[in-house]
Design an enzyme around this catalytic site. Structure first.
Site, PDB file in Angstrom:
ATOM      1  N   ARG A 104       0.807  -1.218   0.000  1.00 21.88           N
ATOM      2  CA  ARG A 104       0.000   0.000   0.000  1.00 21.88           C
ATOM      3  C   ARG A 104       0.842   1.271   0.000  1.00 21.88           C
ATOM      4  NH1 ARG A 104      -3.311   1.668  -2.622  1.00 21.88           N
ATOM      5  NH2 ARG A 104      -4.259  -0.396  -2.387  1.00 21.88           N
ATOM      6  N   LYS A 118       6.993  39.133  -1.933  1.00 21.21           N
ATOM      7  CA  LYS A 118       5.605  39.332  -2.319  1.00 21.21           C
ATOM      8  C   LYS A 118       5.112  40.658  -1.758  1.00 21.21           C
ATOM      9  CE  LYS A 118       4.644  34.417  -2.727  1.00 21.21           C
ATOM     10  NZ  LYS A 118       3.603  33.379  -2.660  1.00 21.21           N
ATOM     11  N   GLU A 134       7.718  39.619  -6.946  1.00 21.43           N
ATOM     12  CA  GLU A 134       6.398  39.428  -7.534  1.00 21.43           C
ATOM     13  C   GLU A 134       5.835  40.798  -7.924  1.00 21.43           C
ATOM     14  OE1 GLU A 134       2.662  38.293  -5.152  1.00 21.43           O
ATOM     15  OE2 GLU A 134       3.535  36.364  -5.754  1.00 21.43           O
ATOM     16  N   LYS A 169       3.535  24.478  -3.483  1.00 18.87           N
ATOM     17  CA  LYS A 169       2.225  23.916  -3.143  1.00 18.87           C
ATOM     18  C   LYS A 169       2.274  22.401  -3.249  1.00 18.87           C
ATOM     19  CE  LYS A 169      -0.178  28.090  -4.602  1.00 18.87           C
ATOM     20  NZ  LYS A 169      -1.113  28.703  -5.575  1.00 18.87           N
ATOM     21  N   ASP A 175       2.631  38.423 -11.870  1.00 14.99           N
ATOM     22  CA  ASP A 175       1.631  37.714 -11.080  1.00 14.99           C
ATOM     23  C   ASP A 175       0.220  38.008 -11.574  1.00 14.99           C
ATOM     24  OD1 ASP A 175       0.635  36.149  -8.934  1.00 14.99           O
ATOM     25  OD2 ASP A 175       0.237  37.979  -7.797  1.00 14.99           O
TER      26      ASP A 175
END
Length: 278
Positions: free
Chosen positions: A96, A163, A193, A131, A214
């Site tokens: 598994r 950012k 960004e 992510k 972005d």
């Protein structure tokens, strides 16, 4: 892929699943042998050689395996991918965990290959993001490479990305870039960004290493990329799907980062068929 880290991860994954014992597979005696065949149930791109090889070697050094495909190769439904033979209890203990990882990694490699083919660009490269599934980043980013993509930064430690919140707290793009450059050192690349033409100009003036457009349209990128001097890499990210990906192919951007390669990908359907005895 770091094989020492892989071995440690697999040991933890097996411990999570097996615990103190496999109460089901203990019914099989030490002398009972069998075979597990990994068979593709749908077409795609295979990824997971080392999962099979290292995983089963951890569980039982007596297990023998044959792997008939290489990472990154296209596979067809019904194709035999690998065969593992040895004590039945050992085969079932690892089935598994190993199958889950191979299916997920193959799903990521397949989705990445699809994105590369849809983009169909000799210049622009597909890359991943952060992510990823916690604990599986090394494996998932490896799968992206097997699918023909490239890796973005691995974590917060190997690349700086400024950012809007970083820039707001720092005061400006110029101040943020200068502060990171001073603290991180010359070996760390800095990406900024940007969402406006003015931000692009400020980032180039600050000598950022990479400029991200972005959530910009292909038309905006084609216009703004003319403001970026040679030597600064460019990246497009945000709002890019498999449906509109092709429209970014002639923007001139160096990289397109796609979160969906890892954060919501479907596992490739692969089965483990067991054959008991000689």
């Amino acid at each position: 892929m770091n094989k020492l880290k892989l071995r440690l991860q697999l040991e933890q994954f097996f411990l999570e699943d097996i615990g103190d014992r496999d109460v089901t597979s203990q019914i099989f005696g030490d002398g009972q042998s069998g075979e597990v065949n990994f068979i593709a149930k749908e077409s795609g791109v295979f990824c997971g050689e080392e999962i099979i090889r290292t995983g089963y070697s951890i569980l039982d050094p007596e297990l023998q395996y044959e792997i008939f495909v290489r990472d990154g190769e296209k596979i067809a439904a019904g194709q035999l991918l690998a065969k593992v033979r040895g004590p039945v209890a050992s085969l079932l203990k690892g089935e598994r965990v190993i199958l889950n990882l191979v299916q997920r990694m193959s799903g990521i490699a397949t989705k990445t290959r699809q994105a590369v083919e849809v983009l169909n660009s000799d210049h622009t490269k597909i890359c991943d993001t952060r992510k990823t599934t916690p604990g599986l980043r090394m494996l998932e980013k490896y799968a992206v490479r097997c699918g023909g993509g490239e890796n973005h930064r691995y974590g917060l430690y190997d690349g700086a990305m400024l950012k809007d919140n970083h820039i707001a707290f720092a005061g400006s793009i110029a101040e943020a870039v200068a502060a990171v450059r001073e603290k991180a050192g010359h070996m760390v690349k800095i990406e900024v960004e940007t969402e406006t033409k003015e931000m692009v100009l400020e980032a180039t003036s600050a000598k950022a290493d990479v400029i991200m457009f972005d959530n910009r349209t292909p038309e905006e990128i084609r216009e703004w990329i003319e403001l970026v001097p040679e030597g600064i890499l460019t990246e497009a990210s945000g709002g890019i799907t498999m449906d509109n990906l092709a429209s970014y192919g002639d923007t001139g951007v160096d990289y397109i980062s796609l979160g969906f390669l890892t954060h919501s990908v479907s596992a490739l359907d692969i089965s483990a068929k067991v054959k008991v005895g000689d």
